[in-house]
Write an enzyme that holds these catalytic residues in place. Structure first.
Site, PDB file in Angstrom:
ATOM      1  N   ASP A  17       0.791  -1.248   0.000  1.00  0.00           N
ATOM      2  CA  ASP A  17       0.000   0.000   0.000  1.00  0.00           C
ATOM      3  C   ASP A  17       0.822   1.296   0.000  1.00  0.00           C
ATOM      4  O   ASP A  17       0.517   2.217   0.777  1.00  0.00           O
ATOM      5  CB  ASP A  17      -0.959   0.018   1.211  1.00  0.00           C
ATOM      6  CG  ASP A  17      -1.962  -1.129   1.207  1.00  0.00           C
ATOM      7  OD1 ASP A  17      -1.937  -1.956   0.287  1.00  0.00           O
ATOM      8  OD2 ASP A  17      -2.775  -1.189   2.157  1.00  0.00           O
ATOM      9  N   ASP A  55      -4.579  -0.758  -1.743  1.00  0.00           N
ATOM     10  CA  ASP A  55      -5.884  -0.635  -1.098  1.00  0.00           C
ATOM     11  C   ASP A  55      -6.811   0.003  -2.135  1.00  0.00           C
ATOM     12  O   ASP A  55      -6.437   1.010  -2.763  1.00  0.00           O
ATOM     13  CB  ASP A  55      -5.716   0.278   0.134  1.00  0.00           C
ATOM     14  CG  ASP A  55      -6.679  -0.051   1.251  1.00  0.00           C
ATOM     15  OD1 ASP A  55      -7.085  -1.221   1.380  1.00  0.00           O
ATOM     16  OD2 ASP A  55      -7.025   0.881   2.018  1.00  0.00           O
ATOM     17  N   HIS A  57     -10.781   0.727  -2.578  1.00  0.00           N
ATOM     18  CA  HIS A  57     -12.155   0.649  -2.070  1.00  0.00           C
ATOM     19  C   HIS A  57     -13.167   1.272  -3.026  1.00  0.00           C
ATOM     20  O   HIS A  57     -12.899   2.337  -3.602  1.00  0.00           O
ATOM     21  CB  HIS A  57     -12.266   1.407  -0.743  1.00  0.00           C
ATOM     22  CG  HIS A  57     -11.384   0.879   0.340  1.00  0.00           C
ATOM     23  ND1 HIS A  57     -11.381  -0.446   0.727  1.00  0.00           N
ATOM     24  CD2 HIS A  57     -10.475   1.498   1.144  1.00  0.00           C
ATOM     25  CE1 HIS A  57     -10.518  -0.607   1.723  1.00  0.00           C
ATOM     26  NE2 HIS A  57      -9.945   0.550   1.984  1.00  0.00           N
ATOM     27  N   HIS A  61     -17.410   2.850   1.064  1.00  0.00           N
ATOM     28  CA  HIS A  61     -16.957   1.574   1.627  1.00  0.00           C
ATOM     29  C   HIS A  61     -17.295   1.491   3.124  1.00  0.00           C
ATOM     30  O   HIS A  61     -17.284   2.493   3.844  1.00  0.00           O
ATOM     31  CB  HIS A  61     -15.443   1.429   1.425  1.00  0.00           C
ATOM     32  CG  HIS A  61     -14.924   0.067   1.766  1.00  0.00           C
ATOM     33  ND1 HIS A  61     -14.180  -0.188   2.893  1.00  0.00           N
ATOM     34  CD2 HIS A  61     -15.075  -1.119   1.140  1.00  0.00           C
ATOM     35  CE1 HIS A  61     -13.874  -1.482   2.926  1.00  0.00           C
ATOM     36  NE2 HIS A  61     -14.406  -2.069   1.875  1.00  0.00           N
ATOM     37  N   HIS A  90     -10.665   6.922   1.916  1.00  0.00           N
ATOM     38  CA  HIS A  90      -9.305   6.821   1.371  1.00  0.00           C
ATOM     39  C   HIS A  90      -9.254   5.764   0.284  1.00  0.00           C
ATOM     40  O   HIS A  90     -10.073   4.840   0.258  1.00  0.00           O
ATOM     41  CB  HIS A  90      -8.310   6.472   2.488  1.00  0.00           C
ATOM     42  CG  HIS A  90      -8.540   5.103   3.056  1.00  0.00           C
ATOM     43  ND1 HIS A  90      -9.503   4.833   3.989  1.00  0.00           N
ATOM     44  CD2 HIS A  90      -7.950   3.911   2.777  1.00  0.00           C
ATOM     45  CE1 HIS A  90      -9.506   3.547   4.272  1.00  0.00           C
ATOM     46  NE2 HIS A  90      -8.571   2.951   3.543  1.00  0.00           N
ATOM     47  N   LYS A 115      -6.913  -4.920  -2.907  1.00  0.00           N
ATOM     48  CA  LYS A 115      -7.644  -5.463  -1.765  1.00  0.00           C
ATOM     49  C   LYS A 115      -8.597  -4.411  -1.224  1.00  0.00           C
ATOM     50  O   LYS A 115      -8.425  -3.225  -1.491  1.00  0.00           O
ATOM     51  CB  LYS A 115      -6.670  -5.938  -0.686  1.00  0.00           C
ATOM     52  CG  LYS A 115      -5.817  -4.834  -0.098  1.00  0.00           C
ATOM     53  CD  LYS A 115      -4.736  -5.404   0.792  1.00  0.00           C
ATOM     54  CE  LYS A 115      -3.886  -4.324   1.415  1.00  0.00           C
ATOM     55  NZ  LYS A 115      -4.601  -3.382   2.300  1.00  0.00           N
ATOM     56  N   CYS A 160      -1.688  -2.858   7.866  1.00  0.00           N
ATOM     57  CA  CYS A 160      -1.669  -3.769   6.712  1.00  0.00           C
ATOM     58  C   CYS A 160      -0.376  -4.579   6.630  1.00  0.00           C
ATOM     59  O   CYS A 160      -0.398  -5.746   6.222  1.00  0.00           O
ATOM     60  CB  CYS A 160      -1.939  -2.988   5.437  1.00  0.00           C
ATOM     61  SG  CYS A 160      -3.620  -2.318   5.422  1.00  0.00           S
TER      62      CYS A 160
END
Ligand SMILES: [Zn+2]
Length: 212
Positions: A17, A55, A57, A61, A90, A115, A160
């Site tokens: 990330d 990351d 989303h 989310h 984010h 993810k 993470c």
């Protein structure tokens, strides 16, 4: 260890990330997050195999505080799968904040694993969503390519990176965290808790700088 043992064909660097929103000026900035970029660039050049995670989303989310009226960022909510910290919006899919830091230069990375794409479940780990049951497929990818020794770096150390390293260890991989190629958010002592937990699980913390 990185300098003592040659990085070989069964080794992989997993870069977690390193995205604009997790760097200073981003929506969920990790303090000094951008400092990992040159360190990771140099480290990655030593590896034949590199995986990047992102990351990623959808809007609204479940992990966003804005999706839960009355909740502020960094508070927790009770999710079906347990306690979940809620975050500022984010890494919304395809937004500038979700892009990799512009100075990240790892052209030979063979896989970008996205993810957190499930609207209803967060995913700290590169291996499992936060329900701890839904796999991302990364275990299969690594096994299929006979990658056995994992080196983990990126953002954030205490979320993470931690969850990814711990899941990898439970899956039976050899795991080391490159601690100086990570930075922490440090919510309520989470950085210290991470060091304790990694040690308890037998996950080595190494220095990327010492090996450079
Ligand atoms: Zn996220």
């Amino acid at each position: 260890m990185v300098e003592e043992q040659n990085i070989g064909a069964a080794d992989v660097l997993i870069v977690i990330d390193v995205q604009n929103d997790f760097c200073p000026g981003g929506a969920l900035a990790v303090p000094h997050g951008d400092e990992v970029v040159p360190i990771i660039n140099r480290l990655a050049a030593r590896f034949r195999h590199v995986v990047l995670t992102q990351d990623w989303h959808p809007p609204k989310h479940f992990s966003f505080a804005s999706s839960h009226p009355g909740k502020k960022p960094f508070e927790t909510i009770a999710a079906d799968y347990g306690q979940q910290v809620v975050w500022p919006d984010h890494c919304v899919q395809d937004s500038p904040g979700a892009a990799f830091h512009p100075a990240l230069r790892i052209p030979h990375a063979a896989l970008v694993l996205r993810k957190g794409t499930n609207p209803a479940i967060d995913s700290y780990s590169a291996f499992y969503e936060n329900d701890r049951k839904t796999p991302t497929g990364l275990v299969g990818y690594l096994r299929n390519r006979s990658l056995q020794r994992l080196f983990v770096a990126g953002l954030a150390f205490d979320f993470c990176v931690r969850y990814s390293a711990e899941d990898a260890k439970r899956e039976g991989f050899s795991v080391a965290v490159m601690e100086d190629a990570c930075r922490s958010i440090d919510v309520e002592g989470s950085a210290a808790a991470t060091r304790e937990s990694l040690t308890a699980l037998g996950i080595t913390c190494l220095s990327a700088l010492a090996a450079a």
